[in-house]
Design an enzyme around this catalytic site. Structure first.
Site, short mmCIF file in Angstrom:
data_model
loop_
_atom_site.label_atom_id
_atom_site.label_comp_id
_atom_site.label_asym_id
_atom_site.label_seq_id
_atom_site.Cartn_x
_atom_site.Cartn_y
_atom_site.Cartn_z
CG ASP A 180 29.07 48.81 74.85
OD1 ASP A 180 28.49 48.88 73.75
OD2 ASP A 180 29.18 47.74 75.46
CG HIS A 200 29.29 46.46 71.63
ND1 HIS A 200 28.06 46.80 72.14
CD2 HIS A 200 29.24 45.12 71.41
CE1 HIS A 200 27.29 45.72 72.22
NE2 HIS A 200 27.98 44.68 71.78
CD GLU A 216 25.72 41.65 71.52
OE1 GLU A 216 24.72 41.00 71.83
OE2 GLU A 216 25.99 42.74 72.01
C1 TNX Z 1 25.08 41.17 75.59
S1 TNX Z 1 27.56 39.90 76.83
C2 TNX Z 1 26.18 42.00 75.55
C3 TNX Z 1 26.12 43.30 76.25
C4 TNX Z 1 24.77 43.56 76.85
C5 TNX Z 1 24.27 42.29 77.51
C6 TNX Z 1 22.98 42.44 78.25
C7 TNX Z 1 28.12 40.69 75.66
C8 TNX Z 1 29.45 40.30 75.28
N1 TNX Z 1 27.39 41.62 75.04
O1 TNX Z 1 26.50 44.33 75.36
O2 TNX Z 1 24.88 44.58 77.78
O3 TNX Z 1 24.11 41.31 76.52
O4 TNX Z 1 22.65 41.28 78.99
#
Ligand code: TNX
Length: 763
Positions: free
Chosen positions: A194, A267, A331
């Site tokens: 990440d 990420h 994301e």
């Molecule tokens: C969203 S769930 C994210 C993570 C974060 C999390 C915190 C996901 C696919 N991505 O990178 O750690 O929320 O709740």
């Protein structure tokens, strides 16, 4: 009890009662609950003569049981057959589920039947749970006679662990996997890369170990606490390939598949910090030191990047036998791709419509590569955007919509929505809970998660492979903290994953959890215990009702501010609320207080009991206790906007109307808003209060409200009334426009903001 004694007993049983020494037997409390369990009279005793017999089909189950028994009985167990006093593992191909099993346990033998080693392994887990937890200093283990027939509801039963934000040693990873095995879970999703750290050794790229594995500093406190502060300490590390192999072998011996996650295209800041040429800007990024945000650095879709990722995956595939490789996909911000000549070139050359299709192109290309190696990809639900890769399995996290869309299109899905599966959310409304990311996900909500959305037909529902609990570790600096957040919610998730829907019963579960605490203690797991807590709610008669989940205990309370003790009044019926009061209550087991003290303040203000309406319904996820909850005398929590008081509205302008039963004089009006920009929640920048008498209106219009506070924003209006004449008001309207679109540079920029409001205090 010896066999001879038994025979003798049964001969004379009708004539005399047998003077057999009394044996204390546990009532079975297996988690996850088996399909069917029948308790029969009698018990089996493991003593120094008991044997273990196996056929050659079962290896992991046999080895696990042997190790367990050797530890428990402090002697060696050879595998040998005997007709009685034996634990028998038997192959039975009439058991159709490969993970199913039966246990027939009587005075003579314990017979475990299964059609595969996995089934036998789960039988062993159930058998261990039929034994007392503390096996020290006992020469005989008594196990109640039972008949169990069992098989799982879902074939994918997962737990996830993020080791990028914080990292834990291999010993802990094994402990976590061992607990999963006990709960019959079979997939460990290891989130290895990440923005804040790359945690798997890749031999071809040493800078991943030197640079990407370490950050210079880490955010202190919560992301919402501004200004941000840092600890200025270098943090990081990675798992060597040898350690990874060790973990995989450990998991395999417990029928757990390990799914690695290598995040792309977003990420990826840690990897880009090590190899800036993988990014789009050519600028030197640093390994991220904070969380909460979506970071702009993203892999550029150049041939160089694809080669890098393919080389990384080559090593990953070599290490991990898992059919599934998780490639993230969540994301992924498109800003850098929009201004990158390389990204734009790829869009043009491949006839793609936009950056969303580019994301899809990226994922599909990686899918093709992994498919060519005989592997399948899993991706977070964003991989649906711009077109789903043909053979992908979707992990639905932002809700159930992604899963519904994917299953309808014939793709397999794994359910892991934030609403029911995010174990990084708070599990209690208590203000003294250890710092967490936010949200609110109590045990009961996990337990009642229904993984099959109503929108799916039976045929489509076969694509729901199962469920998974996610443990994101931004706020879990130690493994103790991971345990606190994961337990007991992992127990509830195991029952969602394994147990038949018709067998689910929260009261029964809670009783089993209470006993299970001993088991977790023995494993030295730092679980959260909210079982003896008190929950309160106001009923429609303005009376307060108290309840607790554990059975057979007493609640005692006071209303004078003193802490209740064993002589305080026992709670029998709802407590009327007719004046300001502080209610304190506690669960007692005879004289012994259990759990924590429950405190609720009541403000008996002029709004209590008035009639209220709102022009909009609050959002389904944040209904609080409806409009009436805004004037019920109870303030929303200072830290849990997901509690039963706060009402959340997403992007809507709201108008609240309050009508008093009789006309009232007013001195003061207080409004309370929640403010947590990290969670897209903004207190309003303006609002208007209109007070109405029969023939007149007073308007309080507040513009440009500056809010510099964190979390709770309270505004207080004192009303100046002329001495000679005190107006009496009949009605009141409060207009609260939404904050609007979240500005750039903030979490959730471009999305609508939330408005959270609770308790309009009218004096
Ligand atoms: C969203 S769930 C994210 C993570 C974060 C999390 C915190 C996901 C696919 N991505 O990178 O750690 O929320 O709740």
């Amino acid at each position: 009890m010896s066999a001879r004694f038994l025979i003798l007993c049964s001969l004379i049983l009708t004539l005399f009662s047998c003077a057999e020494p009394q044996v204390e037997l546990l009532s079975p409390s297996i988690i996850p609950a088996p399909q069917s369990l029948q308790v029969n009279p009698g018990h089996f005793t493991i003593n120094e003569k008991t044997t273990l017999s196996n056929n050659d089909d079962f290896t992991a189950s046999h080895d696990y049981l042997t190790t367990f028994l050797e530890r428990a009985t402090d002697r060696t167990w050879k595998t040998e057959y005997s007709e009685t006093n034996s634990i028998i593992l038997e192959y039975d191909d009439s058991i159709s589920s490969k993970e199913g099993y039966s246990i027939e346990n009587n005075e003579q033998n314990i017979t475990i039947k299964a059609s595969s080693d996995a089934g036998a392994f789960y039988a062993v887990q159930s058998l261990i749970q039929l034994m007392p937890v503390d096996l020290n200093n006992i020469t005989e283990i008594h196990i109640p006679a039972v008949t169990i027939k069992d098989e799982p509801r879902f074939k994918y039963r997962g737990m996830h662990l993020d080791v990028s934000r914080h990292m834990y040693d291999v010993e802990f990873i094994k402990k976590y996997i061992d607990a999963m095995a006990m709960l019959k879970m079979n997939n460990f999703h290891w989130h290895l890369t990440d923005d804040q750290g790359w945690r798997i050794e890749i031999k071809k790229y040493p800078r991943l170990q030197e640079i990407a594995a370490y950050r210079d500093s880490t955010l202190l406190g919560h992301y919402n606490d501004t200004p941000h502060q840092y600890d200025s300490k270098k943090y990081g590390g990675y798992y060597t390939q040898e350690e990874v192999r060790e973990v995989i072998a450990f998991a395999k011996a417990r029928h757990i598949n390990v799914i690695p996650e290598i995040e792309m295209p977003g990420h990826a800041q840690a990897a880009i910090a090590a190899y800036p040429e993988l990014g789009c800007t050519g600028e030197n990024a640093k390994v991220a030191m904070k969380w909460g945000g979506v970071f702009e650095d993203i892999y550029c879709p150049s041939e160089e990047t694809f080669t890098f990722l393919e080389n990384v995956l080559d090593e990953v595939v070599e290490l991990f036998p898992s059919k599934y490789i998780h490639i993230g996909g969540d994301e992924a911000p498109k800003t850098q791709w929009k201004s990158s000549p390389i990204a734009q070139q790829v869009i043009k050359e491949n006839g793609l419509k936009d950056e969303y299709e580019l994301q899809s192109y990226f994922i599909q290309r990686m899918e093709k590569y992994l498919n060519s190696k005989g592997r399948n990809i899993i991706g977070w639900d964003e991989i649906l955007e711009g077109g789903l890769a043909p053979n992908a399995t979707v992990m639905s996290w932002r809700g159930l919509e992604g899963a519904i869309e994917a299953a309808k299109a014939g793709h397999d899905v794994i359910m892991t929505p934030t609403s029911h599966a995010y174990f990084d959310y708070y599990q209690s409304e208590n203000d003294d809970e250890p710092l967490a990311i936010g949200g609110f996900l109590p045990l009961e909500k996990v337990y009642y998660f229904n993984p099959i959305p109503e929108e799916l037909s039976d045929e489509e529902a076969t694509h729901v492979l199962g469920v998974q609990g996610n443990v994101w570790t931004e706020y879990m600096t130690t493994s103790d903290q991971v345990e606190y957040m994961a337990f007991p919610r992992m127990l509830a998730m195991s029952e969602v994953a394994w147990s038949a829907d018709e067998n689910k019963n929260y009261d029964s579960f809670i009783n089993r959890v209470e006993y299970f605490h001993k088991r977790l203690d023995a494993m030295d797991i730092n679980y959260a215990n909210h079982l003896h807590e008190i929950e309160g709610k106001l009923n429609s008669n303005q009376e307060y009702e108290l309840s607790t989940k554990t059975l057979g205990k007493e609640i005692r309370f006071t209303t004078d501010g003193y802490e209740p003790d064993s002589s305080s009044k026992a709670y029998e019926s709802p407590i009327p609320f007719t004046a300001d009061m502080t209610l304190k209550a506690q669960v007692f087991d005879d004289d012994e207080p259990l759990g924590r003290l429950f405190t609720q303040e009541f403000l008996y203000h002029k709004g209590v009991g008035a009639t209220i309406s709102i022009n909009k319904e609050p959002h389904k996820s944040y209904p609080g206790s409806g409009a009436a909850g805004l004037i019920n005398g109870i303030k929303g929590s200072n830290s849990r906007y997901g509690d039963s008081e706060w009402l959340g509205f997403w992007g809507e302008d709201i108008e609240i109307e309050i009508e008093f039963e009789t006309e009232v004089e007013l001195d003061e009006i207080e409004l309370r808003f929640y403010n947590a920009p990290g969670q897209w929640i903004y207190s309003p920048e303006r609002y208007e209060i209109v007070l109405k008498t029969d023939f007149d209106e007073t308007v309080i219009d507040r513009m440009d409200v500056k809010n510099n506070s964190n979390s709770i924003f309270e505004v207080n209006h004192k009303l100046f009334t002329p001495k000679a004449f005190t107006p009496k008001y009949k009605k009141m309207t409060i207009k609260i426009p939404n904050y609007g679109i979240i500005p750039d540079g903030n979490q959730g920029a471009g999305n609508k903001a939330w408005t959270f409001i609770d308790e309009i205090i009218i004096k």
